[in-house]
Enzyme design. Structure first.
Site, PDB file in Angstrom:
ATOM      1  N   HIS A  17       2.200 -11.289  -0.874  1.00  0.00           N
ATOM      2  CA  HIS A  17       2.608  -9.907  -1.697  1.00  0.00           C
ATOM      3  C   HIS A  17       3.950 -10.095  -1.923  1.00  0.00           C
ATOM      4  CE1 HIS A  17       1.660  -5.774  -2.853  1.00  0.00           C
ATOM      5  NE2 HIS A  17       3.198  -5.849  -3.172  1.00  0.00           N
ATOM      6  N   HIS A  19       7.050  -9.426  -5.169  1.00  0.00           N
ATOM      7  CA  HIS A  19       7.808  -9.131  -6.654  1.00  0.00           C
ATOM      8  C   HIS A  19       8.815 -10.189  -7.117  1.00  0.00           C
ATOM      9  CE1 HIS A  19       5.375  -5.335  -6.633  1.00  0.00           C
ATOM     10  NE2 HIS A  19       5.411  -5.302  -5.362  1.00  0.00           N
ATOM     11  N   LYS A 114      -4.740  -7.108  -9.523  1.00  0.00           N
ATOM     12  CA  LYS A 114      -4.012  -6.155  -8.595  1.00  0.00           C
ATOM     13  C   LYS A 114      -4.511  -4.713  -9.088  1.00  0.00           C
ATOM     14  CE  LYS A 114      -1.168  -4.053  -6.017  1.00  0.00           C
ATOM     15  NZ  LYS A 114       0.312  -4.119  -5.672  1.00  0.00           N
ATOM     16  N   HIS A 151      -3.307  -1.410  -4.163  1.00  0.00           N
ATOM     17  CA  HIS A 151      -2.201  -0.332  -3.479  1.00  0.00           C
ATOM     18  C   HIS A 151      -2.988   0.764  -3.417  1.00  0.00           C
ATOM     19  CE1 HIS A 151       1.787   1.349  -3.771  1.00  0.00           C
ATOM     20  NE2 HIS A 151       1.093   2.483  -3.751  1.00  0.00           N
ATOM     21  N   HIS A 189      -0.097  -4.066   1.784  1.00  0.00           N
ATOM     22  CA  HIS A 189       1.171  -3.322   2.571  1.00  0.00           C
ATOM     23  C   HIS A 189       0.584  -2.012   3.110  1.00  0.00           C
ATOM     24  CE1 HIS A 189       1.059  -1.103  -1.505  1.00  0.00           C
ATOM     25  NE2 HIS A 189       1.872  -2.045  -2.085  1.00  0.00           N
ATOM     26  N   ASP A 265       5.934  -7.707   0.149  1.00  0.00           N
ATOM     27  CA  ASP A 265       6.343  -6.612  -0.715  1.00  0.00           C
ATOM     28  C   ASP A 265       7.629  -6.629  -0.980  1.00  0.00           C
ATOM     29  OD1 ASP A 265       5.489  -4.774  -2.662  1.00  0.00           O
ATOM     30  OD2 ASP A 265       5.530  -3.137  -1.101  1.00  0.00           O
TER      31      ASP A 265
HETATM   32  O1  DOR Z   1       8.024  -0.091  -2.680  1.00  0.00           O
HETATM   33  C1  DOR Z   1       7.412  -0.538  -3.645  1.00  0.00           C
HETATM   34  N1  DOR Z   1       8.019  -1.387  -4.991  1.00  0.00           N
HETATM   35  N2  DOR Z   1       6.215  -0.438  -3.778  1.00  0.00           N
HETATM   36  C2  DOR Z   1       5.503  -0.855  -4.862  1.00  0.00           C
HETATM   37  O2  DOR Z   1       4.131  -0.648  -4.603  1.00  0.00           O
HETATM   38  C3  DOR Z   1       6.034  -1.638  -6.041  1.00  0.00           C
HETATM   39  C4  DOR Z   1       7.563  -2.151  -5.544  1.00  0.00           C
HETATM   40  C5  DOR Z   1       8.227  -2.356  -6.890  1.00  0.00           C
HETATM   41  O3  DOR Z   1       7.591  -3.172  -7.670  1.00  0.00           O
HETATM   42  O4  DOR Z   1       9.396  -2.148  -6.943  1.00  0.00           O
HETATM   43 ZN    ZN Z   2       4.298  -4.586  -4.100  1.00  0.00          ZN
END
Ligand code: DOR
Ligand code: ZN
Length: 362
Positions: A17, A19, A114, A151, A189, A265
């Site tokens: 997971h 970003h 997702k 999520h 998460h 995450d």
């Molecule tokens: O804390 C988070 N940041 N939770 C999420 O679900 C998305 C993520 C983000 O993309 O910044």
């Molecule tokens: Zn995330």
């Protein structure tokens, strides 16, 4: 005499997971992940979101190009290239069709879809407003075995922020698993004792169920957000919970149960957008992910369980081969920098300014 190990060599881990963002942000953060992880499940919450196979393919190309550009610089400096495989996902919307799913699955490029409940978190506005809307897409995923990454928070503003995950289990997850009993789901998460126990005890009442756990939810409870003042770099969604929940997550992650696996995450946001009157949600951990997880597992006296959690169970869930390379961690102080470059701005990693006991050997 202490018998604590000083070297830890494990199969190369994967991040289930992550970003990565896009453009200059992507170029800044990708090398951190690629230095530690063999593969990562790439979250699709870009602006606009990655809703189709074509968008996923183009995003994958940009990631591969960013890695190639970074590797060219490494080569000039006489360093070995980083090897990393991005595993793409689609962003589920009310309008995702069965055909979108089947084409994505057949491409071999998309490894999961997702679910963001609309409004639950960063860039989730285009998410699902009602799970009945994309039912044909979900049925197609059930047929072909394409996992749904969830999520797991309700968006009802009348539900207390700290209860949104627990309520999601009862109101959304249990009915979803009942109505689509073959759907493979990753509860992303997880942050609560209820989620850890639900995943642990989920039997044949539905399809395969796994869960990712972040390093920050293993290391911190909600006091971290408020110690001596508001600490925006500890704010993420789902938000950190009470100590009893953190203990349940540590228990799950270090139990050796293959349903629990690593997902950082890691969610970069520019320093100024975190340290802001309305700060963004997300902790940046890609820089030192395995150092953080090693700390959490060592604190629990379970370093021997790190490899299964970080390097085996996620690959098994996603039906991919385990990595054959290794990653070595050394018991050597790792000083977390105050900030790292992030395009034209800066990014503050979790635990900036602190020192961790483990360092990855690159
Ligand atoms: O804390 C988070 N940041 N939770 C999420 O679900 C998305 C993520 C983000 O993309 O910044
Ligand atoms: Zn995330």
């Amino acid at each position: 005499m202490s018998s604590a190990p000083t070297i830890l060599r494990i199969a190369r881990p994967d991040d289930w997971h992550l970003h990565l963002r896009d453009g200059a942000a992507l170029a800044a953060v990708l090398p951190h992940t690629a230095a530690q992880f063999g593969r990562a499940i790439i979250m699709p919450n870009l602006k606009p979101p990655v809703t189709t196979l074509e968008l996923a393919r183009a995003y994958r190309d940009r990631i591969v190009q960013a890695l190639a550009a970074h590797n060219a610089q490494r080569e000039q400096a006489g360093r070995l290239p980083l090897v990393f495989e991005p595993l793409m996902t689609l962003y589920l919307t009310d309008n995702t069709s069965a055909d979108d799913i089947l084409r994505a699955h057949e491409s071999g490029l998309v490894h999961a879809v997702k679910l963001y409940p609309a409004g639950a978190t960063t860039n989730s506005d285009a998410g699902v407003t009602d799970l009945r809307r994309p039912i044909k897409a979900l049925e197609a995923m059930e047929r072909v075995g394409l996992p749904l990454c969830v999520h797991g928070e309700v968006v009802d503003p009348s539900v207390d922020l700290f209860d949104r995950e627990r309520v999601f289990i009862d109101q959304k997850l249990i009915p979803l698993r009942r109505s689509l009993p073959g759907l493979r789901i990753v509860f992303e998460h997880i942050t609560t004792r209820e989620a850890a126990e639900y995943v642990r005890d989920a039997g044949s009442d539905g399809g395969d169920l796994g869960a990712t756990i972040t390093a920050h939810h293993l290391l911190y409870n909600r006091n971290a957000i408020f110690s001596g003042g508001v600490r925006p770099h500890y704010y993420c969604l789902p938000v950190l919970k009470r100590e009893t929940h953190r203990l349940a997550l540590v228990e799950a992650a270090t139990s050796g149960d293959p349903r629990f696996f690593l997902g950082t995450d890691s969610a970069p946001h520019a320093k100024g957008l975190k340290e802001h009157a309305c700060g963004c949600a997300g902790c940046y951990t890609a820089l030192h992910a395995m150092e953080l997880y090693a700390t959490a597992f060592e604190n629990a006296g379970k370093l021997d369980r790190l490899e299964g959690f970080a390097s085996h169970f996620g690959a098994d869930f996603y039906r991919l081969p385990r990595n054959t390379q290794t990653l070595t961690l050394e018991r050597r102080p790792f000083a977390v920098p105050a900030a790292v470059a992030y395009g034209e701005t800066e990014l503050v990693p979790l635990d900036a300014g602190q020192t961790l006991a483990w360092t990855c050997v690159h």
